[in-house]
Scaffold this motif. Structure first.
Motif, PDB file in Angstrom:
ATOM      1  N   GLU A   1       0.827  -1.204   0.000  1.00  0.00           N
ATOM      2  CA  GLU A   1       0.000   0.000   0.000  1.00  0.00           C
ATOM      3  C   GLU A   1       0.863   1.257   0.000  1.00  0.00           C
ATOM      4  OE1 GLU A   1      -3.280   0.247  -0.391  1.00  0.00           O
ATOM      5  OE2 GLU A   1      -3.252  -1.928  -0.677  1.00  0.00           O
ATOM      6  N   GLN A   2       1.972   1.221   0.714  1.00  0.00           N
ATOM      7  CA  GLN A   2       2.879   2.363   0.721  1.00  0.00           C
ATOM      8  C   GLN A   2       3.498   2.581  -0.660  1.00  0.00           C
ATOM      9  OE1 GLN A   2       5.432   1.095   3.950  1.00  0.00           O
ATOM     10  NE2 GLN A   2       4.368   2.393   5.435  1.00  0.00           N
TER      11      GLN A   2
ATOM     12  N   LYS B   1       2.083   1.724  -3.543  1.00  0.00           N
ATOM     13  CA  LYS B   1       1.023   2.250  -4.400  1.00  0.00           C
ATOM     14  C   LYS B   1       0.856   3.754  -4.205  1.00  0.00           C
ATOM     15  CE  LYS B   1      -1.765  -1.994  -4.549  1.00  0.00           C
ATOM     16  NZ  LYS B   1      -3.070  -2.594  -4.139  1.00  0.00           N
ATOM     17  N   ALA B   2       0.910   4.183  -2.961  1.00  0.00           N
ATOM     18  CA  ALA B   2       0.767   5.604  -2.667  1.00  0.00           C
ATOM     19  C   ALA B   2       1.939   6.396  -3.225  1.00  0.00           C
ATOM     20  CB  ALA B   2       0.653   5.813  -1.152  1.00  0.00           C
ATOM     21  N   LYS B   3       3.117   5.793  -3.123  1.00  0.00           N
ATOM     22  CA  LYS B   3       4.323   6.470  -3.632  1.00  0.00           C
ATOM     23  C   LYS B   3       4.256   6.637  -5.137  1.00  0.00           C
ATOM     24  CE  LYS B   3       9.369   6.179  -3.437  1.00  0.00           C
ATOM     25  NZ  LYS B   3      10.537   5.378  -2.964  1.00  0.00           N
TER      26      LYS B   3
ATOM     27  N   ALA C   1       1.602   6.826  -6.908  1.00  0.00           N
ATOM     28  CA  ALA C   1       0.561   7.810  -7.210  1.00  0.00           C
ATOM     29  C   ALA C   1       0.930   9.201  -6.702  1.00  0.00           C
ATOM     30  CB  ALA C   1      -0.761   7.376  -6.603  1.00  0.00           C
ATOM     31  N   LYS C   2       2.137   9.304  -6.138  1.00  0.00           N
ATOM     32  CA  LYS C   2       2.638  10.568  -5.591  1.00  0.00           C
ATOM     33  C   LYS C   2       1.701  11.118  -4.512  1.00  0.00           C
ATOM     34  CE  LYS C   2       5.172  11.804  -9.777  1.00  0.00           C
ATOM     35  NZ  LYS C   2       5.392  12.826 -10.846  1.00  0.00           N
ATOM     36  N   LYS C   3       1.263  10.192  -3.660  1.00  0.00           N
ATOM     37  CA  LYS C   3       0.413  10.569  -2.544  1.00  0.00           C
ATOM     38  C   LYS C   3       1.040  10.075  -1.246  1.00  0.00           C
ATOM     39  CE  LYS C   3      -3.981  10.250  -5.086  1.00  0.00           C
ATOM     40  NZ  LYS C   3      -5.312   9.573  -5.134  1.00  0.00           N
ATOM     41  N   GLU C   4       0.663  10.724  -0.144  1.00  0.00           N
ATOM     42  CA  GLU C   4       1.132  10.280   1.159  1.00  0.00           C
ATOM     43  C   GLU C   4       0.251   9.135   1.639  1.00  0.00           C
ATOM     44  OE1 GLU C   4       1.796  11.996   5.708  1.00  0.00           O
ATOM     45  OE2 GLU C   4       1.289  13.352   4.053  1.00  0.00           O
ATOM     46  N   TYR C   5       0.854   8.038   2.093  1.00  0.00           N
ATOM     47  CA  TYR C   5       0.071   6.904   2.548  1.00  0.00           C
ATOM     48  C   TYR C   5      -0.653   7.247   3.846  1.00  0.00           C
ATOM     49  CZ  TYR C   5      -1.258   2.472   4.611  1.00  0.00           C
ATOM     50  OH  TYR C   5      -1.980   1.467   5.194  1.00  0.00           O
ATOM     51  N   THR C   6      -1.940   6.955   3.890  1.00  0.00           N
ATOM     52  CA  THR C   6      -2.751   7.190   5.082  1.00  0.00           C
ATOM     53  C   THR C   6      -3.383   5.881   5.531  1.00  0.00           C
ATOM     54  OG1 THR C   6      -3.275   9.438   4.342  1.00  0.00           O
ATOM     55  CG2 THR C   6      -4.676   8.504   6.064  1.00  0.00           C
TER      56      THR C   6
END
Length: 394
Positions: free
Chosen positions: A126-127, A129-131, A133-138
């Protein structure tokens, strides 16, 4: 655009014989965010002061059906929902507010919050995938993560699933010619027992104390309010959060709400937690005798009189609801074997007399007389009602 319900008072007649007749009603037009409109109706009459009026046609909640998947028993399912309405009345009066099932938190969102926190490979994936997508993992799940290594029984005992369900209710307020969202009530159902399977396949359980589940519930409440405030449409309304202690699977009575807090409009800060003194007891039981001896003895005298009157007696049981330490509601069920309608009539007359003799005037009472073929009679008595309402089924 902000959702509004524009009200127009009109006379509405139901012509179909099999449809309910609510008399004169308020017909409303709901303006949706996409500029479309929907017609709905507010019934003039309410079946009880204990219930809210609801906009018709009934709009199912966004998380409809999820409650039955998460709670242990039918008793807890019913009490969690109706008890949450009871909690709401302290903040959102039924005289001013209308009820609507939750329209903001979807089943997918709530299920995500009920999950365990991720660990190991799942967390890494999941981390990543977030990376990408250039998003912070929540982290989405609120329940504690279950480590991948170690003794399974110890891992579950140390990391039980505390939060079993989240329920949203919406309360609409009428202002002049409009109706809009006036408040939200959110219930957090907490497990008093965590069930799991050991490596050998046998079921295990971990008891969770009231103090422990309360501490976790208050912790989750802050996280829930932070997320709710980021939900479109819920950023600036008062919100009540109540914590419910679910009973174990084998319980013959439901659990109960234990505390609540009010979050002011536009705020993320939890207000002072207020204890809720409600509980259910089964009659006859050692617990009821221990905690409410006088009421237990009163029930037992009623039960003894029934036994002496009728030779086909099979048992009398009761479910009592206590609020602030006082008996508030008593539901009695009497299963019998009958051989004719005359027996039913005679028995119902006898029981009605005993109801008036034994039980205090301030208690709401319901007595269901049952046989193997179904319900035979119903006795209802409201507080301060001189004579009970009695119905014998044909």
């Amino acid at each position: 655009m902000k959702k509004k319900l524009i009200m127009v008072l009109t006379s509405f007649f139901v012509l179909t014989a099999c449809a309910p007749n609510f008399g004169e009603q308020e017909e409303i037009v709901q303006e949706i965010e996409d500029e479309s409109k929907e017609q709905a109706i507010i019934p003039k009459y309410n079946i009880s002061d204990s219930y809210y009026k609801m906009i018709l046609p009934f709009k199912p909640g966004e998380a409809r059906g999820l409650v039955s998947e998460q709670l242990n028993t039918r008793l807890d399912i019913d009490e969690f929902e109706t008890g949450l309405m009871r909690v709401a009345q302290d903040t959102f009066s039924p005289d001013k507010y209308l009820y609507q099932e939750g329209q903001y938190l979807t089943g997918e969102v709530i299920q995500g919050w009920l999950n365990r926190k991720l660990t190991g490979e799942e967390l890494k994936n999941e981390q990543e995938k977030a990376k990408e997508a250039k998003k912070e993992y929540t982290e989405i799940g609120l329940n504690p993560a279950l480590p991948e290594e170690g003794n399974l029984e110890e891992l579950h005992s140390e990391n039980p699933i505390y939060l079993s369900h989240i329920l949203e209710h919406n309360y609409l307020i009428r202002e002049d010619d409009t109706v809009e969202l006036g408040g939200v009530v959110i219930g957090l159902a907490m497990n008093s027992v965590h069930y799991f399977q050991q490596e050998d396949g046998y079921a295990r359980e971990k008891r969770i104390s009231t103090s422990e589940l309360l501490a976790k519930g208050k912790e989750y409440a802050q996280q829930v309010i932070n997320r709710v405030r980021n939900t479109k449409g819920l950023g600036n309304v008062p919100i009540v959060i109540a914590i419910y202690e679910q009973e174990k699977k084998s319980s013959i009575v439901p659990g109960n709400f234990v505390t609540k807090t009010v979050v002011k409009a536009g705020s993320n800060s939890l207000g002072k937690w207020e204890g809720i003194d409600e509980d259910y007891y089964f009659f006859p039981s050692d617990e009821a005798t221990s905690d409410y001896r006088d009421d237990a003895q009163m029930f037992n005298r009623f039960k003894s009189d029934v036994e002496e009157f009728f030779p086909n007696y099979t048992g009398v049981i009761g479910k009592a609801f206590y609020k602030n330490g006082e008996l508030n509601y008593l539901d009695i069920e009497i299963p019998m074997q009958f051989y004719g309608k005359a027996e039913v009539i005679a028995f119902t007359q006898f029981v009605t007399g005993k109801v008036m003799e034994y039980f205090p005037d301030y208690v709401t009472l319901e007595v269901n007389v049952m046989s193997t073929t179904g319900q035979e009679a119903l006795i209802l008595k409201e507080p301060n009602q001189e004579e009970p309402t009695v119905h014998i089924y044909k």
